[in-house]
Design a protein around this motif. Structure first.
Motif, mmCIF file in Angstrom:
data_model
loop_
_atom_site.group_PDB
_atom_site.id
_atom_site.type_symbol
_atom_site.label_atom_id
_atom_site.label_comp_id
_atom_site.label_asym_id
_atom_site.label_seq_id
_atom_site.Cartn_x
_atom_site.Cartn_y
_atom_site.Cartn_z
ATOM 1 N N ALA A 71 -13.812 -3.260 -9.873
ATOM 2 C CA ALA A 71 -14.435 -1.935 -9.811
ATOM 3 C C ALA A 71 -15.417 -1.805 -8.661
ATOM 4 O O ALA A 71 -15.554 -0.734 -8.067
ATOM 5 N N GLY A 72 -16.107 -2.886 -8.328
ATOM 6 C CA GLY A 72 -17.101 -2.810 -7.260
ATOM 7 C C GLY A 72 -16.536 -3.062 -5.879
ATOM 8 O O GLY A 72 -17.258 -2.967 -4.883
ATOM 9 N N GLY A 73 -15.234 -3.396 -5.813
ATOM 10 C CA GLY A 73 -14.636 -3.694 -4.522
ATOM 11 C C GLY A 73 -14.345 -2.435 -3.712
ATOM 12 O O GLY A 73 -14.213 -1.335 -4.249
ATOM 13 N N ALA A 74 -14.263 -2.611 -2.413
ATOM 14 C CA ALA A 74 -14.043 -1.461 -1.530
ATOM 15 C C ALA A 74 -12.591 -1.006 -1.536
ATOM 16 O O ALA A 74 -12.305 0.185 -1.523
ATOM 17 N N ASN A 75 -11.651 -1.934 -1.506
ATOM 18 C CA ASN A 75 -10.238 -1.533 -1.463
ATOM 19 C C ASN A 75 -9.377 -2.598 -2.117
ATOM 20 O O ASN A 75 -9.258 -3.720 -1.629
ATOM 21 N N ARG A 122 -0.265 -3.364 1.320
ATOM 22 C CA ARG A 122 -0.654 -3.907 2.624
ATOM 23 C C ARG A 122 -0.720 -2.792 3.668
ATOM 24 O O ARG A 122 -1.576 -2.814 4.555
ATOM 25 N N ARG A 123 0.178 -1.836 3.546
ATOM 26 C CA ARG A 123 0.247 -0.737 4.518
ATOM 27 C C ARG A 123 -1.075 0.046 4.571
ATOM 28 O O ARG A 123 -1.514 0.468 5.652
ATOM 29 N N VAL A 124 -1.716 0.204 3.431
ATOM 30 C CA VAL A 124 -2.966 0.981 3.398
ATOM 31 C C VAL A 124 -4.186 0.084 3.605
ATOM 32 O O VAL A 124 -5.323 0.530 3.452
ATOM 33 N N GLY A 125 -3.945 -1.192 3.924
ATOM 34 C CA GLY A 125 -5.048 -2.092 4.219
ATOM 35 C C GLY A 125 -5.781 -2.612 3.005
ATOM 36 O O GLY A 125 -6.931 -3.073 3.110
ATOM 37 N N ALA A 126 -5.147 -2.557 1.851
ATOM 38 C CA ALA A 126 -5.788 -3.010 0.614
ATOM 39 C C ALA A 126 -5.510 -4.488 0.370
ATOM 40 O O ALA A 126 -4.517 -5.045 0.855
ATOM 41 N N VAL A 127 -6.402 -5.104 -0.391
ATOM 42 C CA VAL A 127 -6.130 -6.445 -0.918
ATOM 43 C C VAL A 127 -5.280 -6.239 -2.160
ATOM 44 O O VAL A 127 -5.673 -5.511 -3.083
ATOM 45 N N VAL A 128 -4.112 -6.841 -2.186
ATOM 46 C CA VAL A 128 -3.159 -6.591 -3.270
ATOM 47 C C VAL A 128 -3.239 -7.720 -4.295
ATOM 48 O O VAL A 128 -3.042 -8.893 -3.975
#
Length: 321
Positions: free
Chosen positions: A299-303, A263-269
């Protein structure tokens, strides 16, 4: 192990048209799939009953049976192509994700229906091709392809076996024991899904928010900053193959920390599932296969960050982690 010798007479209108099509194709190529005259007659009886044949029976002359089966195959093939099926639609969604060719899609559906369709499973349980050469020779005849094409489509490094969608076990046994589908996948493909995201929820799920905060890990502040910077850089550059191992005693908060850093790096976990929809524990092999699918799916997702909890479970017992 062979199943019961007779099953209820399933009518072709009660099943997927493609499953019925393969029954007809097996009947047309029965001589290539078993060497036993008695089993040939038994299988033909099962197939003709399943297809709802009344005029033609297993006791009819062989040329009459072949003509009838050819007619069934042609009609059912058209029906499957024109109307589409639930399984075919779901496999099309997977095909876009995993870059499956038409033969891959057909083989996956074939493996699903051998597992799920009573008549097709019953027929397959009677067939014992015997060895790799006979297996691929018979399969090529059913699909009207070459043996080379069938071997390539089921190669261990191909998109089907390589992603764990299907498995091939050529150490003897009946047809249904030689070709199978990934545990849990058949059930997902037999259900209605509005999107590939919904379909993939059987293997991956978005992680719940952590019940802790980064302040609870203040003693690891420097390590958290290092890992967060590493992941943020990897996401920004879309770097492939980035992994972080969190090691510690049970109950020390490794999973919670992983969620927080994600979450800290703004990713979908996301998190690889540990239990099935029926709340049954997934085996290490099932979890590893799910992880492989997750990699392709995301694989095609941004984060995105994927948490694989209890990773040591997928290693052999004689390997120290």
């Amino acid at each position: 192990m062979a199943g019961p010798r007779h099953s209820r007479a399933w009518r072709s209108t009660e099943r997927d048209a493609r499953a019925s099509y393969w029954l007809a194709r097996i009947g047309l190529n029965i001589d290539l799939l078993t060497r036993s005259p008695a089993i040939r007659l038994e299988v033909l009886e099962l197939i003709l009953n399943a297809l709802g044949s009344r005029e033609v029976t297993f006791g009819s002359p062989r040329h009459v049976i072949r003509k009838a089966l050819r007619g069934y195959a042609e009609r059912l093939d058209r029906q499957a192509l024109e109307n589409g099926t639930l399984v075919a639609r779901n496999i099309d969604m997977l095909a876009n994700l995993l870059v499956l060719e038409p033969l891959h899609k057909d083989l996956l559906a074939f493996a699903v229906w051998i597992r799920d369709d009573p008549a097709l499973r019953d027929v397959a349980s009677h067939l014992m091709p015997g060895g790799q050469a006979s297996f691929f020779y018979g399969l090529a005849a059913i699909f009207e392809r070459s043996e080379v094409e069938m071997k390539a489509a089921l190669s261990p490094v191909g998109p089907l076996a390589g992603n764990g969608l299907v498995w091939v076990q050529l150490d003897g046994g009946t047809f249904d024991m030689q070709l199978g589908v990934m545990d849990g996948l058949a059930e997902r493909l037999l259900e209605e899904h509005s999107s590939v995201n919904e379909l993939m929820r059987g293997f991956i799920e978005e992680a719940v928010a952590s019940t802790l905060t980064l302040s609870d890990f203040s003693h690891l502040e420097a390590d958290v900053e290092l890992v967060a910077g590493y992941l943020a850089s990897a996401i920004a550059k879309r770097t492939i193959g980035v992994n972080v191992l969190l090691y510690g005693m049970p109950g020390t908060g490794k999973t919670e920390l992983a969620r927080l850093v994600g979450r800290r790096v703004g990713a979908v976990v996301y998190q690889v599932r540990c239990v099935s929809d029926g709340n049954e524990a997934l085996s290490p092999k099932e979890r590893l296969t799910s992880y492989q699918l997750c990699q392709r799916f995301l694989a095609g997702g941004a984060n995105a960050v994927v948490i694989f909890d209890e990773i040591e479970d997928v290693f052999p017992l004689d390997v120290e982690v």
